[in-house]
Design a protein around this motif. Structure first.
Motif, short mmCIF file in Angstrom:
data_model
loop_
_atom_site.label_atom_id
_atom_site.label_comp_id
_atom_site.label_asym_id
_atom_site.label_seq_id
_atom_site.Cartn_x
_atom_site.Cartn_y
_atom_site.Cartn_z
N LEU A 1 0.83 -1.20 0.00
CA LEU A 1 0.00 0.00 0.00
C LEU A 1 0.86 1.25 0.00
O LEU A 1 1.78 1.39 0.81
CB LEU A 1 -0.92 0.00 1.21
CG LEU A 1 -1.82 1.23 1.35
CD1 LEU A 1 -2.84 1.27 0.22
CD2 LEU A 1 -2.53 1.22 2.71
N LEU A 2 0.53 2.16 -0.91
CA LEU A 2 1.27 3.42 -1.03
C LEU A 2 0.47 4.56 -0.41
O LEU A 2 0.94 5.29 0.44
CB LEU A 2 1.54 3.69 -2.50
CG LEU A 2 2.47 4.81 -2.89
CD1 LEU A 2 3.87 4.54 -2.35
CD2 LEU A 2 2.50 4.96 -4.41
N ILE A 3 -0.76 4.70 -0.84
CA ILE A 3 -1.63 5.78 -0.39
C ILE A 3 -3.04 5.41 -0.79
O ILE A 3 -3.25 4.67 -1.75
CB ILE A 3 -1.18 7.13 -1.02
CG1 ILE A 3 -1.96 8.31 -0.44
CG2 ILE A 3 -1.27 7.08 -2.54
CD1 ILE A 3 -1.42 9.68 -0.91
N ALA A 4 -4.02 5.92 -0.05
CA ALA A 4 -5.41 5.58 -0.35
C ALA A 4 -6.30 6.78 -0.08
O ALA A 4 -5.95 7.67 0.70
CB ALA A 4 -5.87 4.38 0.46
N ILE A 5 -7.48 6.78 -0.70
CA ILE A 5 -8.41 7.89 -0.55
C ILE A 5 -9.85 7.37 -0.52
O ILE A 5 -10.13 6.31 -1.08
CB ILE A 5 -8.23 8.93 -1.69
CG1 ILE A 5 -8.86 10.28 -1.34
CG2 ILE A 5 -8.78 8.39 -3.01
CD1 ILE A 5 -8.46 11.39 -2.30
N ARG A 6 -10.69 8.10 0.17
CA ARG A 6 -12.13 7.82 0.16
C ARG A 6 -12.81 8.95 -0.60
O ARG A 6 -12.30 10.07 -0.66
CB ARG A 6 -12.65 7.69 1.58
CG ARG A 6 -12.09 6.48 2.29
CD ARG A 6 -12.84 6.13 3.55
NE ARG A 6 -12.23 5.00 4.22
CZ ARG A 6 -12.51 3.72 3.93
NH1 ARG A 6 -13.38 3.43 3.01
NH2 ARG A 6 -11.93 2.75 4.58
N PRO A 7 -14.00 8.72 -1.15
CA PRO A 7 -14.60 9.70 -2.07
C PRO A 7 -15.14 10.97 -1.41
O PRO A 7 -15.66 11.84 -2.12
CB PRO A 7 -15.74 8.89 -2.71
CG PRO A 7 -16.02 7.77 -1.80
CD PRO A 7 -14.74 7.46 -1.11
N ASP A 8 -14.99 11.10 -0.10
CA ASP A 8 -15.46 12.33 0.54
C ASP A 8 -14.43 13.46 0.48
O ASP A 8 -14.70 14.58 0.92
CB ASP A 8 -15.88 12.06 1.99
CG ASP A 8 -14.80 11.34 2.78
OD1 ASP A 8 -14.90 11.31 4.02
OD2 ASP A 8 -13.85 10.82 2.16
N VAL A 9 -13.24 13.16 -0.05
CA VAL A 9 -12.22 14.20 -0.23
C VAL A 9 -11.75 14.18 -1.67
O VAL A 9 -11.84 13.17 -2.36
CB VAL A 9 -11.02 14.02 0.72
CG1 VAL A 9 -11.46 14.14 2.17
CG2 VAL A 9 -10.34 12.68 0.48
N SER A 10 -11.25 15.31 -2.14
CA SER A 10 -10.83 15.41 -3.54
C SER A 10 -9.33 15.23 -3.71
O SER A 10 -8.86 15.04 -4.83
CB SER A 10 -11.25 16.76 -4.11
OG SER A 10 -10.64 17.81 -3.38
N GLU A 11 -8.60 15.31 -2.62
CA GLU A 11 -7.16 15.17 -2.74
C GLU A 11 -6.58 14.68 -1.42
O GLU A 11 -7.04 15.05 -0.34
CB GLU A 11 -6.53 16.51 -3.12
CG GLU A 11 -5.03 16.46 -3.38
CD GLU A 11 -4.49 17.79 -3.87
OE1 GLU A 11 -4.70 18.13 -5.04
OE2 GLU A 11 -3.85 18.49 -3.05
#
Lengths: 112, 115
Positions: free
Chosen positions: A46-56
Motif C-alpha cells: 500500500l502506497l496511499i489511499a483515498i475515500r470519495p469524501d475528499v478530492s485530494e
C-alpha cells in the motif's frame, strides 16, 4: 469486464519530474481507492489511499486526486526518483473487508 | 514489522500434477484473500475468507482449485490438476476485516510455472 481501467501501461520519467497515472471506474458503490506499489518479485504494498469524501490526499511526494463526478482518480509522484521505478496499481473496493478490484498496472521507470 | 508469509516462493510443476501453496497472515487478521496475478496484469481475487469461512469464491475455478483455512489462521490453496494456463503469481493478503480501514497487506507471492 475490467472494473477499474488504468493508464498508461508504461511511463518513463526523468529524475525530478512528475509521474501521473490515471484510473477510471464505473461502479459508484466503490468507496475506497488505494494505490499499491509493486517491485519485481515482491507483493504489492500500500502506497496511499483515498475515500470519495475528499478530492485530494497528499503523503510526502505522493498525491491522489479524486474526481467523483468523473469517476476518475489519479496518482501524482512529485520529484520522481529512480527508487520509485516499480509497477503501480490502482484499486477500488466497496465496504470494509471486501475484495479489491485492481487496475492493469503501470510500469514506471525513472531515468537518472 | 509483521508480514504475510507465503511458501514456496517458486514452484515448477508439470501439467496435470497437483500443487499447493501456503499462507500465514499477519497475526490477528481475520480476513484472508488469495489473488492470482498473471504477468503484466493486476491481481484478481480467487477466494476470500473471514476467519475460517469462505466469504467469496465466485472467481475460484472449483473444478480444479480448492482453498481452506481450517483454524481461521493459515491457509492452503491447492490446484489439481494444474494446467498450462495456471502459470501465474499467487498472492495472499490479509486484513483486519470488519475492523479494518480496508488495508490489505500482501505477501511476496508464489510464482507458479506449469510446464
Amino acid at each position: 469486464q475490467q472494473q477499474v481501467k488504468q493508464s498508461p501501461q508504461s511511463l518513463i520519467v526523468q529524475k525530478g519530474g512528475i509521474s501521473i497515472i490515471n484510473c477510471a471506474y464505473e461502479n459508484t458503490a466503490f468507496d475506497y481507492f488505494p494505490w499499491y506499489q509493486q517491485f519485481p518479485g515482491k507483493g504489492p504494498a500500500l502506497l496511499i489511499a483515498i475515500r470519495p469524501d475528499v478530492s485530494e490526499k497528499k503523503e510526502g511526494r505522493f498525491t491522489i486526486s479524486f474526481n467523483k463526478s468523473a469517476k476518475q482518480f489519479s496518482l501524482h509522484i512529485m520529484d520522481s526518483q529512480p527508487g520509485d521505478s516499480a509497477t503501480y496499481f490502482c484499486a477500488a473496493s466497496m465496504g470494509t473487508g471486501n475484495q479489491f478490484y485492481f487496475g492493469t498496472g503501470t510500469s514506471l521507470t525513472v531515468i537518472p | 514489522e509483521a508480514e504475510v508469509a507465503q511458501s514456496p516462493r517458486y514452484k515448477i510443476t508439470e501439467k496435470s500434477q497437483a500443487v499447493a501453496f501456503w499462507c500465514d497472515p499477519i497475526s490477528g487478521h481475520a480476513t484472508l484473500y488469495w489473488y492470482r496475478q498473471i504477468l503484466g496484469q493486476g491481481p484478481e481475487l480467487l477466494v476470500q475468507f473471514q476467519d475460517e469461512s469462505v466469504v467469496d469464491d465466485s472467481q475460484l475455478p472449483k473444478d480444479r482449485f480448492s482453498a481452506e483455512r481450517l483454524k481461521g489462521v493459515d491457509s492452503t490453496l491447492k490446484i489439481q490438476p494444474a494446467e498450462l494456463g495456471d502459470s501465474a503469481m499467487y498472492l495472499c493478503a490479509s486484513s483486519h476485516g470488519r475492523l479494518a480501514k480496508n488495508i490489505q497487506y500482501f505477501g511476496a507471492g508464489t510464482r507458479l510455472s506449469v510446464l
